[in-house]
Design a protein around this motif. Structure first.
Motif, PDB file in Angstrom:
ATOM      1  N   PRO A  97      47.846 118.799  46.378  1.00 42.49           N
ATOM      2  CA  PRO A  97      46.636 118.662  45.565  1.00 42.49           C
ATOM      3  C   PRO A  97      46.695 117.563  44.514  1.00 42.49           C
ATOM      4  N   SER A  98      47.875 117.035  44.212  1.00 38.84           N
ATOM      5  CA  SER A  98      47.924 115.956  43.217  1.00 38.84           C
ATOM      6  C   SER A  98      47.929 114.575  43.868  1.00 38.84           C
ATOM      7  N   SER A  99      47.837 114.525  45.185  1.00 42.85           N
ATOM      8  CA  SER A  99      47.894 113.219  45.851  1.00 42.85           C
ATOM      9  C   SER A  99      46.538 112.534  45.769  1.00 42.85           C
ATOM     10  N   MET A 100      46.541 111.330  45.257  1.00 45.34           N
ATOM     11  CA  MET A 100      45.280 110.594  45.080  1.00 45.34           C
ATOM     12  C   MET A 100      44.992 109.770  46.337  1.00 45.34           C
ATOM     13  N   GLN A 101      44.923 110.452  47.461  1.00 48.12           N
ATOM     14  CA  GLN A 101      44.600 109.749  48.695  1.00 48.12           C
ATOM     15  C   GLN A 101      44.164 110.759  49.751  1.00 48.12           C
ATOM     16  N   VAL A 102      43.272 110.298  50.621  1.00 48.19           N
ATOM     17  CA  VAL A 102      42.862 111.140  51.750  1.00 48.19           C
ATOM     18  C   VAL A 102      43.530 110.681  53.043  1.00 48.19           C
ATOM     19  N   THR A 103      43.957 109.408  53.075  1.00 43.88           N
ATOM     20  CA  THR A 103      44.772 108.912  54.196  1.00 43.88           C
ATOM     21  C   THR A 103      45.833 107.990  53.598  1.00 43.88           C
ATOM     22  N   SER A 104      46.596 107.337  54.454  1.00 46.07           N
ATOM     23  CA  SER A 104      47.679 106.470  53.958  1.00 46.07           C
ATOM     24  C   SER A 104      47.157 105.327  53.098  1.00 46.07           C
ATOM     25  N   THR A 105      45.924 104.885  53.315  1.00 46.60           N
ATOM     26  CA  THR A 105      45.408 103.721  52.587  1.00 46.60           C
ATOM     27  C   THR A 105      44.165 104.002  51.753  1.00 46.60           C
ATOM     28  N   LEU A 106      43.515 105.135  51.973  1.00 47.22           N
ATOM     29  CA  LEU A 106      42.194 105.356  51.371  1.00 47.22           C
ATOM     30  C   LEU A 106      42.234 106.400  50.255  1.00 47.22           C
ATOM     31  N   TYR A 107      41.657 106.018  49.132  1.00 50.76           N
ATOM     32  CA  TYR A 107      41.410 106.940  48.012  1.00 50.76           C
ATOM     33  C   TYR A 107      39.919 107.233  48.005  1.00 50.76           C
ATOM     34  N   LEU A 108      39.573 108.501  47.820  1.00 46.52           N
ATOM     35  CA  LEU A 108      38.170 108.879  47.633  1.00 46.52           C
ATOM     36  C   LEU A 108      38.055 109.761  46.399  1.00 46.52           C
ATOM     37  N   GLY A 109      36.983 109.587  45.655  1.00 41.33           N
ATOM     38  CA  GLY A 109      36.749 110.449  44.494  1.00 41.33           C
ATOM     39  C   GLY A 109      35.258 110.594  44.260  1.00 41.33           C
ATOM     40  N   MET A 110      34.856 111.776  43.795  1.00 39.09           N
ATOM     41  CA  MET A 110      33.449 112.005  43.429  1.00 39.09           C
ATOM     42  C   MET A 110      33.320 111.775  41.932  1.00 39.09           C
ATOM     43  N   GLN A 111      32.404 110.910  41.555  1.00 38.46           N
ATOM     44  CA  GLN A 111      32.250 110.534  40.146  1.00 38.46           C
ATOM     45  C   GLN A 111      30.905 111.012  39.614  1.00 38.46           C
ATOM     46  N   LEU A 112      30.932 111.498  38.374  1.00 37.67           N
ATOM     47  CA  LEU A 112      29.725 112.005  37.713  1.00 37.67           C
ATOM     48  C   LEU A 112      29.402 111.141  36.506  1.00 37.67           C
ATOM     49  N   LEU A 113      28.138 110.744  36.393  1.00 36.85           N
ATOM     50  CA  LEU A 113      27.643 110.076  35.191  1.00 36.85           C
ATOM     51  C   LEU A 113      26.394 110.815  34.743  1.00 36.85           C
ATOM     52  N   LEU A 114      26.391 111.239  33.480  1.00 41.80           N
ATOM     53  CA  LEU A 114      25.257 112.000  32.955  1.00 41.80           C
ATOM     54  C   LEU A 114      24.258 111.050  32.290  1.00 41.80           C
ATOM     55  N   PRO A 115      22.991 111.490  32.167  1.00 42.60           N
ATOM     56  CA  PRO A 115      21.975 110.628  31.548  1.00 42.60           C
ATOM     57  C   PRO A 115      22.433 110.106  30.199  1.00 42.60           C
ATOM     58  N   GLY A 116      22.238 108.811  29.993  1.00 44.54           N
ATOM     59  CA  GLY A 116      22.597 108.184  28.722  1.00 44.54           C
ATOM     60  C   GLY A 116      24.042 107.749  28.620  1.00 44.54           C
ATOM     61  N   GLU A 117      24.881 108.197  29.530  1.00 43.23           N
ATOM     62  CA  GLU A 117      26.298 107.842  29.440  1.00 43.23           C
ATOM     63  C   GLU A 117      26.544 106.417  29.940  1.00 43.23           C
ATOM     64  N   LYS A 118      27.621 105.860  29.422  1.00 41.79           N
ATOM     65  CA  LYS A 118      28.067 104.551  29.910  1.00 41.79           C
ATOM     66  C   LYS A 118      29.569 104.624  30.154  1.00 41.79           C
ATOM     67  N   ALA A 119      29.991 104.073  31.275  1.00 43.94           N
ATOM     68  CA  ALA A 119      31.431 103.983  31.577  1.00 43.94           C
ATOM     69  C   ALA A 119      31.825 102.532  31.353  1.00 43.94           C
TER      70      ALA A 119
END
Ligand SMILES: [Fe+2]
Length: 359
Positions: A97-119
């Motif tokens: 569960p701590s591995s930041m990858q779904v395959t040997s080369t690919l990282y996937l992540g779901m990102q959330l941005l709320l109204p008014g926020e800036k990253a």
């Protein structure tokens, strides 16, 4: 020794099993460890298995129904200032569960941005692309170009390009990030540089100006070559329209279109490839076994997948993974077309002169 006997000996040497670590005397093994060297032969078949690789990656389905509430909860628990990017990454079960990858080369992540926020702006060595999953009103600025984010759009942030995100809408916006991060970590080459927000140029992005129509590109003077990444946004509306038209005229062939750099025809990013797919109602797709690993994101529709015999029931906004040389079967049992985006590392493998398909 006659030549036939020599050949016999060689064949016997190739087919007999290799020596094991425990066949070696303990004091010799200890001396090897002291010297920080090791015998190759006990591990030879692990490193170079016969005929086909043995992937670490396993397949998994991540349902949006499970991820979405966890991501919205993260929005309450962690302000964007404390996260820089508020992301839940998808972890390959084979790596934990701590591995930041779904395959040997690919990282996937779901990102959330709320109204008014800036990253805030940053740039990094890995390349990224985002597929917009839910919501209206968010945007990404890439090297000064403001890119509106609509559901199903693909937005590129190639390695080395400044990018920041903002949200002028009313509801949460969620997107799926895809990065070639695991490759850059393997290369000991992953790093980022942070900065303030960018001031966007006052003009629409190039998908609405120079690259509005497929097959048309602006002429260039010889001393003004095309930008390396001329188009950063691929609006879903156009992609779906193109898939539907292709489906009308290509018999029972797979309905697939690759996202490419409009100036070169090469994949839109150097390492990762993105392929839009339409599954006709009732269609079953059995692609060849590919040496590339992949993840499938469902833009719209429902169906089943069998990946190396493991079954997944997928629906809109779900994501599932497939290791290299996976036997894949995709089926749409419904009465409406289903649309998916396949994220894969074929461009990397082609650059390595390695990409392979098997029946
Ligand atoms: Fe980033």
């Amino acid at each position: 020794m006659d030549p036939t006997a020599k050949i016999d000996l060689r064949i016997r040497a190739m087919t007999t099993s290799l020596g094991r670590l425990e066949d070696l005397p303990q004091d010799y093994r200890a001396a090897l460890g002291e010297a920080m060297v090791g015998p190759l032969w006990p591990q030879m078949r692990n490193a170079l298995p016969h005929h086909a690789p043995v992937p670490v990656t396993t397949t998994r389905l991540w349902t949006y129904a499970q991820i979405r509430p966890l991501l919205l909860e993260a929005g309450k628990l962690t302000p964007v200032e404390k996260a820089e990017r508020r992301v839940l990454f998808l972890a390959d079960p084979a790596r934990g569960p701590s591995s930041m990858q779904v395959t040997s080369t690919l990282y996937l992540g779901m990102q959330l941005l709320l109204p008014g926020e800036k990253a805030p702006a940053h740039k990094h060595t890995p390349s990224a692309a985002r597929i917009i999953v839910e919501g209206q009103g968010a945007y990404t600025i890439v090297d000064g170009e403001k890119l509106p984010m609509q559901e199903g759009d693909i937005i590129l942030t190639p390695g080395g390009c400044w990018h920041d995100h903002g949200h002028e809408g009313q509801e949460p916006v969620i997107w799926l990030d895809a990065l070639d991060l695991p490759l850059f970590i393997t290369l000991d080459g992953s790093y980022a540089v942070e900065a303030e927000l960018q001031a966007p140029r006052n003009r629409p992005d190039s998908s609405q100006v120079e690259y509005r129509a497929a097959g048309l590109v602006p002429p260039r003077r010889r001393d003004q070559p095309a930008p390396k990444f001329p188009q950063m946004r691929y609006p879903w509306e156009r992609t779906e329209g193109a898939l539907r038209h292709l489906a009308l005229h290509n018999g029972q062939e797979a309905v697939e279109l690759d996202f490419v750099n409009p100036e070169t025809g090469e994949s839109c990013l150097p390492v990762m490839g993105f392929t839009a797919m339409m599954l006709r109602p009732g269609q079953t797709l059995r692609p060849p076994l590919r040496s590339s690993s992949a993840a499938f994101h469902v833009v719209r529709g429902s169906g089943t997948a069998s990946i190396n015999g493991q079954s997944h029931h997928w629906t809109t906004k779900d994501t599932f993974s497939a290791p290299t040389f996976a036997r894949i079967e995709l089926h749409n049992p419904g009465t409406e077309p289903a649309f998916l985006i396949r994220i894969h590392d074929t461009p990397l493998q082609e650059k390595l002169g390695y990409y392979e398909e098997r029946a």
